[in-house]
Design a protein around this motif. Sequence first.
Motif, PDB file in Angstrom:
ATOM      1  N   ALA A 225       1.203  -1.136  -0.109  1.00  0.00           N
ATOM      2  CA  ALA A 225       0.194   0.300   0.098  1.00  0.00           C
ATOM      3  C   ALA A 225       1.214   1.484  -0.524  1.00  0.00           C
ATOM      4  CB  ALA A 225      -1.106   0.157   1.214  1.00  0.00           C
ATOM      5  N   HIS A 226       0.146   2.480  -0.705  1.00  0.00           N
ATOM      6  CA  HIS A 226       0.263   3.781  -0.693  1.00  0.00           C
ATOM      7  C   HIS A 226      -0.182   4.545  -0.646  1.00  0.00           C
ATOM      8  CE1 HIS A 226       0.638   3.201  -4.648  1.00  0.00           C
ATOM      9  NE2 HIS A 226       0.356   4.265  -4.863  1.00  0.00           N
ATOM     10  N   VAL A 227       0.391   5.732  -0.788  1.00  0.00           N
ATOM     11  CA  VAL A 227      -0.441   7.017  -0.749  1.00  0.00           C
ATOM     12  C   VAL A 227      -0.041   7.500  -1.637  1.00  0.00           C
ATOM     13  CG1 VAL A 227      -1.297   9.384   0.318  1.00  0.00           C
ATOM     14  CG2 VAL A 227      -0.642   7.252   1.939  1.00  0.00           C
ATOM     15  N   ASP A 228      -0.914   7.861  -2.904  1.00  0.00           N
ATOM     16  CA  ASP A 228      -0.618   9.104  -3.782  1.00  0.00           C
ATOM     17  C   ASP A 228      -1.275  10.229  -3.605  1.00  0.00           C
ATOM     18  OD1 ASP A 228      -3.778   9.685  -3.252  1.00  0.00           O
ATOM     19  OD2 ASP A 228      -4.279   8.023  -5.495  1.00  0.00           O
ATOM     20  N   ALA A 229      -0.565  11.036  -5.186  1.00  0.00           N
ATOM     21  CA  ALA A 229      -0.662  12.489  -4.899  1.00  0.00           C
ATOM     22  C   ALA A 229      -2.098  12.834  -4.094  1.00  0.00           C
ATOM     23  CB  ALA A 229       0.168  13.127  -6.535  1.00  0.00           C
ATOM     24  N   LEU A 230      -3.065  12.581  -4.188  1.00  0.00           N
ATOM     25  CA  LEU A 230      -4.018  13.071  -3.939  1.00  0.00           C
ATOM     26  C   LEU A 230      -4.657  12.850  -2.764  1.00  0.00           C
ATOM     27  CD1 LEU A 230      -6.287  12.241  -6.828  1.00  0.00           C
ATOM     28  CD2 LEU A 230      -5.085  14.546  -6.727  1.00  0.00           C
ATOM     29  N   ASN A 231      -3.422  11.849  -1.652  1.00  0.00           N
ATOM     30  CA  ASN A 231      -3.980  11.953  -0.395  1.00  0.00           C
ATOM     31  C   ASN A 231      -4.362  10.800  -0.751  1.00  0.00           C
ATOM     32  OD1 ASN A 231      -1.570  13.084   0.618  1.00  0.00           O
ATOM     33  ND2 ASN A 231      -2.854  14.883   1.467  1.00  0.00           N
ATOM     34  N   GLN A 232      -5.221   9.115  -1.208  1.00  0.00           N
ATOM     35  CA  GLN A 232      -5.343   8.478  -1.626  1.00  0.00           C
ATOM     36  C   GLN A 232      -4.618   7.277  -0.854  1.00  0.00           C
ATOM     37  OE1 GLN A 232      -7.794   8.725  -5.245  1.00  0.00           O
ATOM     38  NE2 GLN A 232      -9.571  10.064  -4.237  1.00  0.00           N
ATOM     39  N   ILE A 233      -5.125   5.722  -0.047  1.00  0.00           N
ATOM     40  CA  ILE A 233      -5.089   5.049  -0.025  1.00  0.00           C
ATOM     41  C   ILE A 233      -4.821   4.002  -1.175  1.00  0.00           C
ATOM     42  CG2 ILE A 233      -4.590   2.787   1.180  1.00  0.00           C
ATOM     43  CD1 ILE A 233      -5.949   4.561   3.870  1.00  0.00           C
ATOM     44  N   ARG A 234      -3.852   3.401  -1.806  1.00  0.00           N
ATOM     45  CA  ARG A 234      -3.358   3.038  -2.791  1.00  0.00           C
ATOM     46  C   ARG A 234      -2.474   1.246  -2.426  1.00  0.00           C
ATOM     47  NH1 ARG A 234      -7.727   4.949  -6.109  1.00  0.00           N
ATOM     48  NH2 ARG A 234      -7.148   6.894  -7.278  1.00  0.00           N
ATOM     49  N   VAL A 235      -3.449   0.726  -2.635  1.00  0.00           N
ATOM     50  CA  VAL A 235      -3.136  -1.452  -2.915  1.00  0.00           C
ATOM     51  C   VAL A 235      -2.780  -1.293  -4.043  1.00  0.00           C
ATOM     52  CG1 VAL A 235      -2.701  -2.738  -1.735  1.00  0.00           C
ATOM     53  CG2 VAL A 235      -4.399  -1.333  -0.396  1.00  0.00           C
ATOM     54  N   GLY A 236      -1.912  -2.074  -4.238  1.00  0.00           N
ATOM     55  CA  GLY A 236      -1.045  -2.817  -5.501  1.00  0.00           C
ATOM     56  C   GLY A 236      -1.097  -2.251  -6.563  1.00  0.00           C
ATOM     57  N   PRO A 237      -0.241  -2.248  -7.762  1.00  0.00           N
ATOM     58  CA  PRO A 237      -0.453  -3.908  -7.583  1.00  0.00           C
ATOM     59  C   PRO A 237       1.123  -4.259  -7.279  1.00  0.00           C
ATOM     60  CG  PRO A 237       0.414  -2.753  -9.655  1.00  0.00           C
ATOM     61  CD  PRO A 237      -0.060  -1.830  -8.895  1.00  0.00           C
ATOM     62  N   GLU A 238       1.963  -4.172  -6.903  1.00  0.00           N
ATOM     63  CA  GLU A 238       3.247  -4.121  -6.247  1.00  0.00           C
ATOM     64  C   GLU A 238       3.264  -5.415  -4.977  1.00  0.00           C
ATOM     65  OE1 GLU A 238       7.807  -2.555  -4.787  1.00  0.00           O
ATOM     66  OE2 GLU A 238       6.281  -1.061  -5.500  1.00  0.00           O
TER      67      GLU A 238
ATOM     68  N   ASP B 212       9.947  -3.634   4.815  1.00  0.00           N
ATOM     69  CA  ASP B 212       9.689  -2.262   5.700  1.00  0.00           C
ATOM     70  C   ASP B 212       8.504  -1.519   5.089  1.00  0.00           C
ATOM     71  OD1 ASP B 212      10.104  -0.898   3.139  1.00  0.00           O
ATOM     72  OD2 ASP B 212      12.055   0.072   3.711  1.00  0.00           O
ATOM     73  N   ARG B 213       7.368  -2.163   3.895  1.00  0.00           N
ATOM     74  CA  ARG B 213       6.206  -1.635   3.526  1.00  0.00           C
ATOM     75  C   ARG B 213       5.441  -2.442   3.857  1.00  0.00           C
ATOM     76  NH1 ARG B 213       7.293  -0.203  -3.012  1.00  0.00           N
ATOM     77  NH2 ARG B 213       5.085   0.657  -2.666  1.00  0.00           N
ATOM     78  N   PRO B 214       3.941  -1.474   3.970  1.00  0.00           N
ATOM     79  CA  PRO B 214       2.585  -2.087   4.505  1.00  0.00           C
ATOM     80  C   PRO B 214       2.421  -3.141   3.441  1.00  0.00           C
ATOM     81  CG  PRO B 214       2.338   0.191   4.431  1.00  0.00           C
ATOM     82  CD  PRO B 214       3.927  -0.490   4.201  1.00  0.00           C
ATOM     83  N   ALA B 215       1.807  -4.725   4.141  1.00  0.00           N
ATOM     84  CA  ALA B 215       1.026  -4.976   2.743  1.00  0.00           C
ATOM     85  C   ALA B 215      -0.072  -5.071   3.593  1.00  0.00           C
ATOM     86  CB  ALA B 215       2.013  -6.333   2.648  1.00  0.00           C
ATOM     87  N   VAL B 216      -1.031  -5.827   2.487  1.00  0.00           N
ATOM     88  CA  VAL B 216      -2.801  -6.336   3.416  1.00  0.00           C
ATOM     89  C   VAL B 216      -2.342  -7.195   4.945  1.00  0.00           C
ATOM     90  CG1 VAL B 216      -4.628  -7.151   3.045  1.00  0.00           C
ATOM     91  CG2 VAL B 216      -3.532  -6.260   1.226  1.00  0.00           C
TER      92      VAL B 216
ATOM     93  N   VAL C 118      -9.786  -0.267   1.202  1.00  0.00           N
ATOM     94  CA  VAL C 118     -10.459  -0.199   0.172  1.00  0.00           C
ATOM     95  C   VAL C 118      -9.511  -1.546  -0.502  1.00  0.00           C
ATOM     96  CG1 VAL C 118      -8.124   0.755  -1.682  1.00  0.00           C
ATOM     97  CG2 VAL C 118      -8.744   1.894   0.622  1.00  0.00           C
ATOM     98  N   VAL C 119      -9.220  -2.110  -0.025  1.00  0.00           N
ATOM     99  CA  VAL C 119      -8.700  -3.413  -0.491  1.00  0.00           C
ATOM    100  C   VAL C 119     -10.652  -4.502  -1.066  1.00  0.00           C
ATOM    101  CG1 VAL C 119      -7.997  -5.910  -0.530  1.00  0.00           C
ATOM    102  CG2 VAL C 119      -6.267  -3.938   0.097  1.00  0.00           C
TER     103      VAL C 119
END
Length: 701
Positions: free
Chosen positions: A341-354, A370-374, A427-428
């Motif tokens: 998961a990450h936070v995009d430029a619009l401050n929305q939580i996005r999950v995947g595809p990585e 060190d990055r958060p996963a589901v 989100v997921v």
Amino acid sequence: MGIRLGVDIGGTFTDVVLETGSARHSTKVLTTYAAPEDAILDGMRQVCAKAGVTPQQITQIIHGTTLATNALIERRGAKTALITTEGFRDVIEMRTESRFEQYDLNLTLPLPLLPRNRRYTVTERMDADGHPLIPLDRAQVVALTEVLRDAGYDSIAVGLLHSYANPAHERLIAEVLAETLPGVPVSLSSDVSPQMREYERFNTTIANAYIKPLMASYLNRLRERLAGEGADCPVFLMHSGGGIMSLEMAAEFPVRLVESGPAGGAIFAADIAARHGLDKVLSFDMGGTTAKICLIRNQTPKTARVFEVARSYRFKKGSGMPISIPVIDMVEIGAGGGSLAHVDALNQIRVGPESAGSEPGPACYGRGGDRPAVTDADLVLGKLDPDNFAGGSIALHPSSSAQALIAHIGDRLDMDETEAAWGLAEVVDENMANAARVHAVENGEDLSGYTMIAFGGAAPLHAARLCEKLGVARCLVPQGAGVGSAIGFLRAPFSFEANRSVFTRLSNFDPVAVKALFQDLREEAASFVRTCDARSDIHAEFKVYMRYAGQGWEIPVPLTAEEADAPDAASFRTRFETEYTALFGRTVEGMEPEITVWSVNAFTRRDAAEKAPPVTPTGSVTAPAQRDLFDPALGRRVTAAVVARDALPPGASVDGPALITEDETTVVVPSSREVLTLADGTLDVRLPQTARTEQKDAAHV
């Protein structure tokens, strides 16, 4: 059936199941990317030890793998050349006129599998009926092979215009290549995918050639390693159409393995549906890397003949590489446990595809991620026991999950770790629920009348929340759900589907020619099945793909054996109009139907699934333990009962909120649901009786 082993290599875990008569033993081990067979051997040793048998006693191994898919996505295939008709060298780069994002001015189209300097042409031409317009000069082909030899190609694909109607020119090229470049594998489009539409056909043939040396090497290596362990027994592969094929056939047509793992899951769900007498099922398969759904009607998964891999926009239809082979129709619906998961430029939580995969895995694995996963979100929300994950074989670190969630989501959005985990999980779940709604609508279905069957290591953690979002009243979690696809391999028949494009308008329908075509296809498909099983009776299913003249795509139209043996245009029209109305709500007056593709699926019939007996509820059980669980529907933490699955006898029930634990997964029962143990051990996560009655009344109104 003897002692049988099912093996499913996923992006994060390799699932291994051993069946000895009525007993079943399973394990999950982390996938070993460098040498996938290492995980298979490790898992085989573990389940053999559990069952008290030796590898020498195994009588059959059935295997599904993501190796072919990953090779296409990661572009790790052989150095491949394409030979095609002069003037059609750039078909795979020109694609079609479709734009999968109409308003994106910076649209990124996926690159073709082969660059232009690896695509060669010959002067020849067939018309759409298979009549030669320009003959192929053998001397020109011989001269071309000298160029190919000097370039050092490892594999060659041959795709000529209209070769599905007449493969003579492709056969001539294969003959010359066998003489001048012996040992170099060749893939002919007339063998791999003899269907109209050269873009899809060429892509499929190139994909087959691209992964052919890799898969042949892996399959030979696997057979040798298994034999070295003492498991010197027949090895079969699960193919994307939901059946089993021989190792030799898999090496010749490896493109048919691209969706083998998910296909096993759909077969598993169909078997559970048959055991419980369910005609409308939504199969939900969520593992460590991806999640998928499949619509199953009358205990039969929905099938298709084209699907996509390696999408440049992961969940956007049309952005990938089309593969034209028989396949169980599934939609990839979001993320798996390892999706990051990450936070995009619009401050929305996005999950995947990585995805974190198994190396290094989610942050909680303590393997360098060190990055958060589901999975990190599930752990923080209380869905997972950090001391008993994967049967205690993997220790989880909640502090690492909390740190990753704060660093990558919480600090950006001013949230604590619980809020960040809640947002990630929602989100997921909403992504998956929305994709399920769209898939159902596209197929003319209303999910409110469906029962969900959840399997895969992560699905039972998320299934009940999806049911809340989709208005599905009931979800079944079968025994062995955590390794469902591997179990599905052991339920699949030997099968092979033969397709051929013969364009036919009903006004030109020739019953004698149609009957002969079906007989040819039936024999072709049956001959492949006989290479796997020479003793069993072989049955056949018949299908045509039809459309109205002028339309751009077809719909599948199933036929009875009687209609294939004694075909007539009127019955074909009736069948088509019935299927067209079911999908679109009406027929089109004044338009003539036409047939583009003919299909016969030959298969061995498996024993009918044993019906699960009815169960008499015996009342709620007392939970021996409790744990805090975040309930997203309520937006707060609740105290959940924690019960081991093997402590629930048939008829026992537990009111939500609850967590039903087992070695391979955890079943989350939210506050809105209860769970009842059915006679075969399946967990029925459902609305309480009062709520079910109210929902039924509301739907009736």
